[in-house]
Motif scaffolding. Structure first.
Motif, PDB file in Angstrom:
ATOM      1  N   ASP A  85      32.282  38.946  38.904  1.00 20.95           N
ATOM      2  CA  ASP A  85      30.908  38.995  38.440  1.00 20.95           C
ATOM      3  C   ASP A  85      30.763  40.107  37.404  1.00 20.95           C
ATOM      4  N   SER A  86      30.592  39.698  36.132  1.00 16.04           N
ATOM      5  CA  SER A  86      30.602  40.701  35.065  1.00 16.04           C
ATOM      6  C   SER A  86      29.368  41.594  35.100  1.00 16.04           C
ATOM      7  N   THR A  87      28.345  41.211  35.903  1.00 16.38           N
ATOM      8  CA  THR A  87      27.124  42.002  35.896  1.00 16.38           C
ATOM      9  C   THR A  87      27.114  43.066  36.993  1.00 16.38           C
ATOM     10  N   LYS A  88      28.120  43.009  37.884  1.00 10.85           N
ATOM     11  CA  LYS A  88      28.116  43.935  39.012  1.00 10.85           C
ATOM     12  C   LYS A  88      29.287  44.902  38.889  1.00 10.85           C
ATOM     13  N   ILE A  89      29.001  46.198  38.867  1.00 13.18           N
ATOM     14  CA  ILE A  89      30.090  47.166  38.826  1.00 13.18           C
ATOM     15  C   ILE A  89      30.104  47.947  40.119  1.00 13.18           C
ATOM     16  N   GLU A  90      31.261  47.967  40.782  1.00 11.95           N
ATOM     17  CA  GLU A  90      31.349  48.562  42.111  1.00 11.95           C
ATOM     18  C   GLU A  90      32.325  49.736  42.106  1.00 11.95           C
ATOM     19  N   PRO A  91      32.200  50.618  43.093  1.00 12.15           N
ATOM     20  CA  PRO A  91      33.113  51.761  43.153  1.00 12.15           C
ATOM     21  C   PRO A  91      34.535  51.337  43.504  1.00 12.15           C
ATOM     22  N   GLU A  92      35.507  52.025  42.922  1.00 11.69           N
ATOM     23  CA  GLU A  92      36.877  51.869  43.416  1.00 11.69           C
ATOM     24  C   GLU A  92      37.358  53.270  43.798  1.00 11.69           C
ATOM     25  N   VAL A  93      38.016  53.984  42.867  1.00 11.93           N
ATOM     26  CA  VAL A  93      38.372  55.367  43.196  1.00 11.93           C
ATOM     27  C   VAL A  93      37.141  56.269  43.070  1.00 11.93           C
ATOM     28  N   ALA A  94      36.272  55.941  42.118  1.00 11.91           N
ATOM     29  CA  ALA A  94      35.042  56.714  41.973  1.00 11.91           C
ATOM     30  C   ALA A  94      34.060  56.270  43.050  1.00 11.91           C
ATOM     31  N   GLN A  95      33.578  57.265  43.813  1.00 19.17           N
ATOM     32  CA  GLN A  95      32.646  56.938  44.877  1.00 19.17           C
ATOM     33  C   GLN A  95      31.254  56.691  44.303  1.00 19.17           C
ATOM     34  N   SER A  96      30.951  57.481  43.275  1.00 21.37           N
ATOM     35  CA  SER A  96      29.638  57.342  42.637  1.00 21.37           C
ATOM     36  C   SER A  96      29.749  57.848  41.202  1.00 21.37           C
ATOM     37  N   TRP A  97      28.792  57.488  40.386  1.00 24.46           N
ATOM     38  CA  TRP A  97      28.800  57.976  39.013  1.00 24.46           C
ATOM     39  C   TRP A  97      27.385  58.141  38.529  1.00 24.46           C
ATOM     40  N   GLU A  98      27.231  58.974  37.519  1.00 24.47           N
ATOM     41  CA  GLU A  98      25.893  59.342  37.072  1.00 24.47           C
ATOM     42  C   GLU A  98      25.914  59.498  35.558  1.00 24.47           C
ATOM     43  N   PHE A  99      24.951  58.914  34.890  1.00 31.08           N
ATOM     44  CA  PHE A  99      24.842  59.097  33.439  1.00 31.08           C
ATOM     45  C   PHE A  99      24.012  60.335  33.173  1.00 31.08           C
ATOM     46  N   SER A 100      24.346  61.069  32.131  1.00 31.84           N
ATOM     47  CA  SER A 100      23.497  62.194  31.741  1.00 31.84           C
ATOM     48  C   SER A 100      22.198  61.632  31.151  1.00 31.84           C
ATOM     49  N   ASP A 101      21.203  62.507  30.944  1.00 30.51           N
ATOM     50  CA  ASP A 101      19.905  62.029  30.473  1.00 30.51           C
ATOM     51  C   ASP A 101      20.001  61.358  29.111  1.00 30.51           C
ATOM     52  N   ASP A 102      20.862  61.917  28.245  1.00 30.21           N
ATOM     53  CA  ASP A 102      20.988  61.298  26.922  1.00 30.21           C
ATOM     54  C   ASP A 102      21.977  60.138  26.930  1.00 30.21           C
ATOM     55  N   LYS A 103      22.487  59.801  28.137  1.00 28.96           N
ATOM     56  CA  LYS A 103      23.423  58.683  28.311  1.00 28.96           C
ATOM     57  C   LYS A 103      24.718  58.893  27.538  1.00 28.96           C
ATOM     58  N   LYS A 104      24.993  60.137  27.134  1.00 33.40           N
ATOM     59  CA  LYS A 104      26.198  60.360  26.353  1.00 33.40           C
ATOM     60  C   LYS A 104      27.351  60.919  27.180  1.00 33.40           C
ATOM     61  N   SER A 105      27.127  61.046  28.482  1.00 32.60           N
ATOM     62  CA  SER A 105      28.292  61.348  29.314  1.00 32.60           C
ATOM     63  C   SER A 105      28.103  60.751  30.706  1.00 32.60           C
ATOM     64  N   ILE A 106      29.251  60.395  31.310  1.00 28.98           N
ATOM     65  CA  ILE A 106      29.221  59.816  32.652  1.00 28.98           C
ATOM     66  C   ILE A 106      30.056  60.728  33.541  1.00 28.98           C
ATOM     67  N   THR A 107      29.488  61.125  34.694  1.00 32.50           N
ATOM     68  CA  THR A 107      30.236  61.977  35.622  1.00 32.50           C
ATOM     69  C   THR A 107      30.577  61.179  36.871  1.00 32.50           C
ATOM     70  N   PHE A 108      31.858  61.175  37.191  1.00 32.76           N
ATOM     71  CA  PHE A 108      32.338  60.400  38.339  1.00 32.76           C
ATOM     72  C   PHE A 108      32.716  61.341  39.469  1.00 32.76           C
ATOM     73  N   LYS A 109      32.301  60.996  40.705  1.00 30.46           N
ATOM     74  CA  LYS A 109      32.766  61.707  41.905  1.00 30.46           C
ATOM     75  C   LYS A 109      33.846  60.843  42.537  1.00 30.46           C
ATOM     76  N   LEU A 110      35.038  61.419  42.699  1.00 30.05           N
ATOM     77  CA  LEU A 110      36.129  60.618  43.253  1.00 30.05           C
ATOM     78  C   LEU A 110      36.038  60.558  44.770  1.00 30.05           C
ATOM     79  N   ASN A 111      36.535  59.473  45.303  1.00 30.41           N
ATOM     80  CA  ASN A 111      36.569  59.277  46.750  1.00 30.41           C
ATOM     81  C   ASN A 111      37.693  60.140  47.334  1.00 30.41           C
ATOM     82  N   PRO A 112      37.350  61.075  48.250  1.00 29.33           N
ATOM     83  CA  PRO A 112      38.410  61.952  48.789  1.00 29.33           C
ATOM     84  C   PRO A 112      39.426  61.165  49.609  1.00 29.33           C
TER      85      PRO A 112
END
Lengths: 538, 340
Positions: A85-112
């Motif tokens: 499903d090209s519309t659904k993006i799910e976690p794999e190694v990254a547990q969660s991710w967050e775009f900055s306010d200007d959408k110019k960076s993405i921060t990923f938290k890895l799954n321990p």
């Protein structure tokens, strides 16, 4: 997997003749439930997708043995087949991710819980090393990373061991999905670095034969030209473990032999089945077929505007009205394709891509257009096709030749050997009329337009150039789809190229697999390779 | 005898120019292949820049003369280059795949010999009878049926319908491991390892493809046996032997067949080289990991190193086979003199 473990497994396997517990009269379908026997017509040439010259069938190895930060979800189609499903993006190694306010960076938290096969945790350092490698080694991986606006190692930042950041030059809707394709896979950088040399700082020679990953499967054996074997990673913790313990992929070059093996129940699954076999399997009902139309992919007839008289729009439209679409779909594709012709309206009502063009077979209209263009008596030309894809291109070319004859165009058929095709069609773009197919990995109309309609781009084999399309493609490519301007711009793009028809859409092909009735969970992927992780056997 | 030794040495010496010729021609031929390997191997979405990078890393940006000298220099170190298509050194591919092809070819050839020589003898002793006609029919069938057809036909009957033959998926079925590598011939290696189970498994896998090849190779051998036997049987020394009242079997085997062997042997050399080529289609049908399927895939991909390695090996094999046959002929036949 550590070297010693590998040796242990390999040693055990060589003392016990391999898989003795399968009945001697190999009957895969009635055999063990945790061993899957797959037959495939292609041979793989590397276990490392970043390496130069790695062929398409080898991508499946990466898909099964490595993890990425994120992955696409899976959906069930109306006929019961499953597709990504090209519309659904799910976690794999990254547990969660967050775009900055200007959408110019993405921060990923890895799954321990993410661990490499050797037991060490997957860290942001590994992710950075792997991404640096993908953008540095060149070739296809670098091009694909660029599609997600990633081209410079400086963009990849290790914040701490489990926090990883990607900085972008501008916000783009393509970045996140581009992280779910096979390219940005995560390598165990400690193992790789230990095996790197001064001449080979990215350990391409080592990883070519000895993968170092964290994925749900490991490679147990690779006998080039014969088979490779996946072994389940028993320590996989970031997602449910796959049901199948061991997958044996045998390379069987002859299609009729592959079919015989499946029908005799000596194989469980047969990937990439030709439409003719699909049709017959469905009629006989003993073998299950599962497949889906390939997203963002169309088989087209390309008309090269650099050559006369294809520079004339009326000529192109005349040809679009002379093609026997229905016959192509029924006898070249054996009904296994979605029609891409006969839309009722010239202006698209939605932005679904690909969508049918407003042309259908109408010889009268074609003749009239050709006359208006000043070619009342037709002309002579050549229609080229790729011998490597002869199974659909040959019958299609013959049918098109027939159709064109009706409006006075004499097309001479020109078969081009597979090795020469890319040079002639895509790099030099010197084929006046040719069959072509392109499927974009990222499922957006503007992504397709970027590759196939922008001037000078690889899959624009028609040398098509339209200022409006250039501008609209550039503007929409990174735009979010919920932007109010997006829909109208895409509709406009589709309308323009369907009016100009440098590429005449024929149909959208299917990707099919055939399997025994006790095999479930096969998913059709945009990368067209087998993902073993979802398959079950009962 | 001393004369024969010089003859053999002389013959060995004569093969050197052919080898040099082969090296040059294999290099030039691959360069004449259509297609640009850099484009092919740069991958699905390669742009101009990455194609150029691949070209440089393959050394294809250099002049053709320079490429040739690099090639020869590598050859002298036993380095045949990397096959891009399979991702392994060409030398390694050839050493694992050549035994597979040879094993198949030898067995196919033996099968053909076992059938063709008695058939040839029988039809020569009874020309014009039903057995002669039967031979003619068999021979015609053998040459006119394409090998892939025979192969698919046999698979259909013996594997698909009857289920007697094992699945046509290469040298061993899925649950077997290849025996430890000594000669590369699975039958011999498994015997050396005293593993009868693997031995029988590999023999079973060999049967259908070997029969397919054998049927194809039958024709020239049977025909040659027949005509040279006819020739021998009508000659003076046979008449003398008959007049002297020697037993029929002795006349046939000791006098006639022995004299015919020379021409049969020459044919055999040709058939062998021919079979190695005919292997290609049989290997494809039976998923045989031999040298033929390797070459076809390499050709399709313009994989220069692999194609060069293949042409070189086949040509060397051809030279060696002809050389061996010539030497055997010199040794067994006093009339043969290589000089003329």
């Amino acid at each position: 997997m550590q070297r010693r473990d590998f040796m242990k497994i390999a040693g055990a396997a060589s003392i016990l003749p391999f898989l003795r517990y399968l009945p001697t009269q190999a009957n895969a379908a009635t055999g063990s439930n945790d061993v899957l026997v797959v037959v495939s017509g292609n041979n793989i040439n590397s276990l490392d997708l970043h390496r130069k010259g790695t062929n398409r069938p080898s991508y499946q190895v990466t898909v099964n043995i490595y993890d990425r930060l994120v992955k696409f979800g899976v959906k069930t189609l109306p006929d019961g087949s499953m597709s990504y499903d090209s519309t659904k993006i799910e976690p794999e190694v990254a547990q969660s991710w967050e775009f900055s306010d200007d959408k110019k960076s993405i921060t990923f938290k890895l799954n321990p819980k993410a661990k490499f096969w050797d037991g060490t945790p997957v860290t942001a350092h590994d992710v950075k090393w792997s991404f640096d490698r993908a953008v540095t080694l060149g070739g296809f991986p670098t091009v694909q990373m660029k599609a997600g606006s990633m081209s410079d190692p400086k963009q990849f930042v290790v914040v701490d061991d489990i926090t990883f950041r990607i900085d972008l030059p501008f916000p783009s809707k393509l970045t996140l999905p581009d992280l779910a394709v096979p390219i940005p896979f995560i390598i165990n950088s400690k193992v790789a670095k230990a095996n790197a040399t001064a001449n080979d700082p990215w350990a391409t020679e080592y990883l070519h034969k000895t993968p170092a990953g964290s994925g749900p499967y490991k490679i147990l054996r690779w006998d080039p030209g014969q088979q490779f074997v996946y072994q389940r990673n028993e320590d996989y913790a970031i997602a449910p473990k796959p049901a199948i313990k061991r997958v044996i992929v045998r390379e069987v070059p002859s299609a009729s032999t592959r079919r015989a093996l499946l029908e005799r129940k000596d194989a469980d699954l047969y990937t990439n089945v030709p439409p003719k076999d699909v049709k017959e399997f469905k009629e006989e009902g003993k073998i299950k077929v599962s497949g889906a139309p390939i997203d963002n992919c169309i088989h087209v007839l390309g008309l090269n505007v650099k050559y006369k008289p294809f520079d004339n729009k009326k000529v192109r439209q005349a040809i679009a009205y002379a093609i026997p679409y229905e016959e192509i779909l029924s006898s070249a594709a054996y009904g296994r394709g979605k029609p891409m012709f006969g839309a009722s309206n010239k202006t698209p009502s939605n932005i679904v891509w690909p969508q049918p063009s407003p042309y259908n077979t109408n010889i009268e209209k074609a003749k009239k257009l050709l006359e208006e263009a000043g070619f009342k008596d037709g002309f002579e030309t050549t229609l080229s096709y790729n011998l490597g894809l002869a199974s659909w291109q040959e019958p299609t070319a013959l049918l098109i030749q027939e159709g064109l004859k009706k409006i006075g165009i004499k097309a001479k058929l020109d078969k081009i050997p597979g090795a020469n095709w890319r040079t002639a069609a895509l790099v030099e773009k010197r084929l006046p009329m040719h069959l072509e197919n392109f499927g974009g990995w990222l499922n957006y109309p503007d992504y397709y337009f970027f590759w196939a309609y922008k001037y000078g781009h690889l899959f624009n084999s028609s040398n098509y150039k339209n200022e409006k399309i250039e501008k609209l493609t550039d503007e929409t490519l990174h735009m979010e789809i919920d932007n109010p301007k997006y829909e109208n711009m895409i509709k406009e793009m589709i309308e323009i190229v369907y009016d100009d028809v440098p590429r005449i859409p024929l149909y959208q092909p299917y990707l099919d697999a055939a399997m025994q009735k006790n095999i479930n969970g096969y998913v059709s992927w945009f990368h067209r390779q087998l993902d073993c992780t979802t398959i079950t056997k009962s | 005898m001393k004369n024969k030794v010089t003859q053999i040495l002389n013959r060995l010496f004569q093969s050197i120019p052919s080898i040099i010729g082969i090296v040059i021609i294999s290099f030039l031929l691959t360069r004449a292949l259509p297609g640009d390997p850099a484009v092919y191997f740069a991958g699905a979405m390669a742009d101009k820049e990455s194609i150029e990078q691949v070209r440089i890393s393959l050394g294809l940006d250099k002049g053709i003369v320079e490429q040739f000298f690099i090639y020869v220099q590598n050859l002298s170190h036993g380095n045949l280059g990397m096959s891009l298509n399979t991702g392994l050194p060409v030398l390694k591919e050839l050493t694992t795949r050549l035994p597979a092809s040879l094993e198949l070819t030898f067995l196919g050839l033996s099968f053909a010999l076992i059938i063709a020589i008695p058939l040839g003898i029988l039809s020569a002793t009874k020309p014009g009878t039903w057995i002669d006609h039967l031979t003619r029919v068999l021979v015609t069938m053998g040459v006119s049926l394409p090998t892939f057809f025979t192969g698919l036909f046999l698979i259909y009957i013996f594997y698909y319908l009857l289920g007697i033959a094992p699945s046509p998926i290469g040298r061993l079925e899925i649950m077997y491991l290849s025996p430890p590598h000594v000669t590369g011939f699975y039958t011999i290696d498994s015997l050396l390892a005293n593993d009868m189970e693997t031995f029988w498994a590999s023999v079973r896998q060999l049967m259908l493809p070997a029969i397919t090849l054998g049927i194809f190779a039958l024709a020239p051998i049977a025909r040659m046996t027949r005509s040279s036997m006819l020739n021998a049987l009508s000659s003076d020394f046979i008449r003398t032997a008959r007049a002297n009242g020697l037993p029929r079997s002795k006349i046939l085997i000791t006098y006639a067949l022995r004299n015919s062997l020379l021409s049969i042997l020459t044919t055999l050399g040709m058939v062998f080289s021919f079979l190695l080529g005919a292997n290609v289609l049989v290997e494809k049908v039976f998923s045989w990991p031999g040298i033929g399927s390797f070459a076809i895939e390499a050709l399709v991909a313009s994989d220069y190193a692999a194609v060069q390695g293949f042409v070189l090996t086949m040509a060397l094999l051809f030279v060696v086979v002809n050389l061996t046959i010539d030497i055997i002929l010199t040794l067994i036949d006093p009339r043969v003199s290589i000089d003329n």
